[in-house]
Design an enzyme around this catalytic site. Structure first.
Site, PDB file in Angstrom:
ATOM      1  N   TYR A  29       2.742   9.950  -0.238  1.00 58.39           N
ATOM      2  CA  TYR A  29       3.698  10.028   0.904  1.00 58.39           C
ATOM      3  C   TYR A  29       4.602  10.504   0.342  1.00 58.39           C
ATOM      4  CZ  TYR A  29       0.161   6.393   2.879  1.00 58.39           C
ATOM      5  OH  TYR A  29      -1.312   6.111   3.094  1.00 58.39           O
ATOM      6  N   GLN A  88     -10.171   1.326   3.366  1.00 63.30           N
ATOM      7  CA  GLN A  88      -9.029   1.929   4.440  1.00 63.30           C
ATOM      8  C   GLN A  88      -9.137   2.767   5.448  1.00 63.30           C
ATOM      9  OE1 GLN A  88      -4.747   3.125   4.008  1.00 63.30           O
ATOM     10  NE2 GLN A  88      -5.453   1.519   2.068  1.00 63.30           N
ATOM     11  N   ASP A 124       0.626  -0.999  -0.378  1.00 63.77           N
ATOM     12  CA  ASP A 124      -0.107  -0.054   0.258  1.00 63.77           C
ATOM     13  C   ASP A 124       1.206   1.358  -0.066  1.00 63.77           C
ATOM     14  OD1 ASP A 124      -2.331   1.481   0.366  1.00 63.77           O
ATOM     15  OD2 ASP A 124      -1.337   1.934   2.089  1.00 63.77           O
ATOM     16  N   ARG A 150      -8.807  10.532   0.292  1.00 63.81           N
ATOM     17  CA  ARG A 150      -9.682  11.081   1.405  1.00 63.81           C
ATOM     18  C   ARG A 150     -10.574  12.303   0.669  1.00 63.81           C
ATOM     19  NH1 ARG A 150      -8.714  11.571   6.807  1.00 63.81           N
ATOM     20  NH2 ARG A 150      -7.133  10.563   7.023  1.00 63.81           N
TER      21      ARG A 150
HETATM   22  P1  NAP Z   1       1.395   1.365  13.038  1.00 60.32           P
HETATM   23  O1  NAP Z   1       2.014   0.604  12.379  1.00 60.32           O
HETATM   24  O2  NAP Z   1       0.247   1.954  13.361  1.00 60.32           O
HETATM   25  O3  NAP Z   1       3.046   1.634  13.244  1.00 60.32           O
HETATM   26  C1  NAP Z   1       4.315   2.104  12.254  1.00 60.32           C
HETATM   27  C2  NAP Z   1       4.965   2.798  13.688  1.00 60.32           C
HETATM   28  O4  NAP Z   1       5.366   2.254  14.594  1.00 60.32           O
HETATM   29  C3  NAP Z   1       6.407   2.963  13.150  1.00 60.32           C
HETATM   30  O5  NAP Z   1       7.096   4.207  12.511  1.00 60.32           O
HETATM   31  C4  NAP Z   1       7.291   1.678  13.368  1.00 60.32           C
HETATM   32  O6  NAP Z   1       8.451   2.435  13.326  1.00 60.32           O
HETATM   33  C5  NAP Z   1       6.481   1.449  14.830  1.00 60.32           C
HETATM   34  N1  NAP Z   1       6.776   1.058  15.953  1.00 60.32           N
HETATM   35  C6  NAP Z   1       7.380   0.568  16.931  1.00 60.32           C
HETATM   36  N2  NAP Z   1       7.584  -0.136  17.568  1.00 60.32           N
HETATM   37  C7  NAP Z   1       7.505  -1.077  16.497  1.00 60.32           C
HETATM   38  C8  NAP Z   1       7.486  -2.892  16.459  1.00 60.32           C
HETATM   39  N3  NAP Z   1       7.328  -3.336  17.247  1.00 60.32           N
HETATM   40  N4  NAP Z   1       6.729  -3.451  15.149  1.00 60.32           N
HETATM   41  C9  NAP Z   1       6.147  -2.203  14.128  1.00 60.32           C
HETATM   42  N5  NAP Z   1       6.081  -1.276  14.005  1.00 60.32           N
HETATM   43  C10 NAP Z   1       6.578  -0.229  15.750  1.00 60.32           C
HETATM   44  O7  NAP Z   1       1.663   2.072  11.148  1.00 60.32           O
HETATM   45  P2  NAP Z   1       1.603   3.450  10.450  1.00 60.32           P
HETATM   46  O8  NAP Z   1       2.482   3.031   9.733  1.00 60.32           O
HETATM   47  O9  NAP Z   1       0.826   4.428  10.956  1.00 60.32           O
HETATM   48  O10 NAP Z   1       0.665   2.890   8.836  1.00 60.32           O
HETATM   49  C11 NAP Z   1       0.737   1.222   8.498  1.00 60.32           C
HETATM   50  C12 NAP Z   1       0.434   2.174   7.308  1.00 60.32           C
HETATM   51  O11 NAP Z   1      -1.032   2.591   6.363  1.00 60.32           O
HETATM   52  C13 NAP Z   1       0.928   3.563   5.930  1.00 60.32           C
HETATM   53  O12 NAP Z   1       1.897   2.622   5.765  1.00 60.32           O
HETATM   54  C14 NAP Z   1       0.353   3.281   5.006  1.00 60.32           C
HETATM   55  O13 NAP Z   1      -0.146   2.280   3.916  1.00 60.32           O
HETATM   56  C15 NAP Z   1      -0.899   3.442   6.246  1.00 60.32           C
HETATM   57  N6  NAP Z   1      -1.878   4.735   5.985  1.00 60.32           N
HETATM   58  C16 NAP Z   1      -2.808   4.841   5.070  1.00 60.32           C
HETATM   59  C17 NAP Z   1      -3.622   6.514   5.903  1.00 60.32           C
HETATM   60  C18 NAP Z   1      -4.606   7.167   5.213  1.00 60.32           C
HETATM   61  O14 NAP Z   1      -5.415   7.855   5.605  1.00 60.32           O
HETATM   62  N7  NAP Z   1      -5.729   6.016   4.245  1.00 60.32           N
HETATM   63  C19 NAP Z   1      -3.283   7.049   7.103  1.00 60.32           C
HETATM   64  C20 NAP Z   1      -1.898   6.631   7.449  1.00 60.32           C
HETATM   65  C21 NAP Z   1      -1.137   5.324   7.105  1.00 60.32           C
HETATM   66  P3  NAP Z   1       9.804   1.286  12.788  1.00 60.32           P
HETATM   67  O15 NAP Z   1       9.121   1.924  11.208  1.00 60.32           O
HETATM   68  O16 NAP Z   1      11.188   2.097  13.415  1.00 60.32           O
HETATM   69  O17 NAP Z   1       9.234   0.080  13.072  1.00 60.32           O
END
Ligand code: NAP
Length: 304
Positions: free
Chosen positions: A61, A185, A56, A134
């Site tokens: 981004y 999503q 995704d 959005r």
């Molecule tokens: P998340 O899994 O909630 O958070 C990931 C963050 O947590 C990373 O900075 C990661 O750092 C950290 N983290 C700390 N400890 C961790 C562990 N043990 N395991 C995994 N992660 C850990 O997801 P997110 O990055 O906020 O969002 C995931 C995806 O959702 C995005 O990449 C995007 O594709 C999608 N998204 C969509 C929208 C939308 O509006 N549609 C908005 C936001 C996101 P490290 O990288 O150092 O592990």
């Protein structure tokens, strides 16, 4: 107490014939993580090696990064140009409809040009899942539907999805689409439980939409809780995860995947080991007691 069913090893993307892995990997943080193309390729391989096939990204981004809007797509495009064989192994999802620096725009002219620009940056002929990032309140859903259908008819897009849409906005867009939406999503995590009770997941089940959960760990806050409620959610996940030999983050993915709507958590980590670890969630067994214990902690009050 009887365990809830294990998540399947593959899911269908909506009602399409596209098979996807029960976990996805997201590239929101790819450009910000300071990755070069070799780093990005390592992460793509880590996800594929962990059995993840759904990738995704979004045109927005990486905005603010080295080359501005489109950095994350362009980075993946470089990875695919260097290793074209990767494309066939992935189900590629991207999003558009947010214009820098943030009026939303789903007018026909802009949306059509955004799809073409994403294809160019990604170096691909087709996007497997094109999502409206959005909702643009000023775009009539019939006009949006027509633009999306045209992209499908031209072979640029295989299936359609939305993100951050209300139940009513999904209903309105779907009404005008000949090819119904395949995915939605919303933000879902043990710290963000609104969609369990506001009708979004019920609608997904009724319409056959695959729910892709963004920020399944609350953007990382679940690993670093800030409030007593967040700490309680973390502690319940630690207890259940500990009993099954998995970490808090794996327990969070497993909790989402146990929901009958077939939620696909989008792993947001840019760390190969943490991406690989996510697959352990497929083996987690949930009882109703344990599942509801997480929900009760997330609600901050007992069930009625
Ligand atoms: P998340 O899994 O909630 O958070 C990931 C963050 O947590 C990373 O900075 C990661 O750092 C950290 N983290 C700390 N400890 C961790 C562990 N043990 N395991 C995994 N992660 C850990 O997801 P997110 O990055 O906020 O969002 C995931 C995806 O959702 C995005 O990449 C995007 O594709 C999608 N998204 C969509 C929208 C939308 O509006 N549609 C908005 C936001 C996101 P490290 O990288 O150092 O592990």
């Amino acid at each position: 107490m009887t365990a809830l069913p294990l998540p399947p090893s593959h899911r269908q993307l909506g009602q399409s014939d596209i098979a996807i892995s029960p976990l996805a990997w997201g590239m929101w943080r790819l450009a910000d993580a300071g990755c070069n193309a070799a780093d990005a390729a390592r992460l793509v391989h880590a996800a594929l090696d962990a059995g993840i096939t759904l990738f995704d990204t979004a045109d927005i981004y990486g905005f603010g990064g080295a080359s501005g809007f489109g950095d994350a797509e362009a980075m993946l495009g470089t990875v695919l140009a260097r290793e074209p064989a990767l494309r066939a192994q992935m189900v590629l999802a991207t999003k558009g409809g947010i214009r820098p620096s943030r009026p939303y725009d789903q007018s026909a002219a802009y949306l059509a040009s955004a799809i073409d620009a994403s294809l160019r940056r990604l170096n691909v002929e087709t996007i497997d899942l094109y999502q409206i990032h959005r909702p643009d309140i000023l775009a009539h859903p019939q006009e949006v539907a027509r633009t999306l259908e045209d992209a499908m008819a031209a072979g640029k897009v295989r299936t359609l999805g939305v993100s951050n849409f209300t139940v009513q906005q999904i209903e309105a867009l779907n009404h005008f689409l000949v090819s119904p939406l395949a995915a939605t999503q919303p933000q879902i995590s043990p710290l963000r439980i609104a969609c369990f009770e506001n009708g979004e997941l019920d609608q997904a089940m009724r319409l056959g939409l695959t729910p892709l959960a963004w920020s399944p760990l609350g953007g990382g806050r679940l690993l670093d809780p800030e409030t007593p409620r967040e700490a309680e959610v973390a502690s319940v996940l630690d207890r259940i995860g500990g009993e099954q030999g998995v970490s808090r983050s794996v327990a969070a993915y497993g909790w989402l995947m146990a929901h009958p709507a077939g939620i696909v958590p989008i792993v947001g980590s840019q760390n190969p080991d943490r991406i690989a670890e996510g697959a352990q969630a497929l083996a987690m067994r949930w009882t109703r007691e344990d599942w509801y214990a997480v929900l009760v902690a997330a609600r901050g009050e007992k069930l009625p």
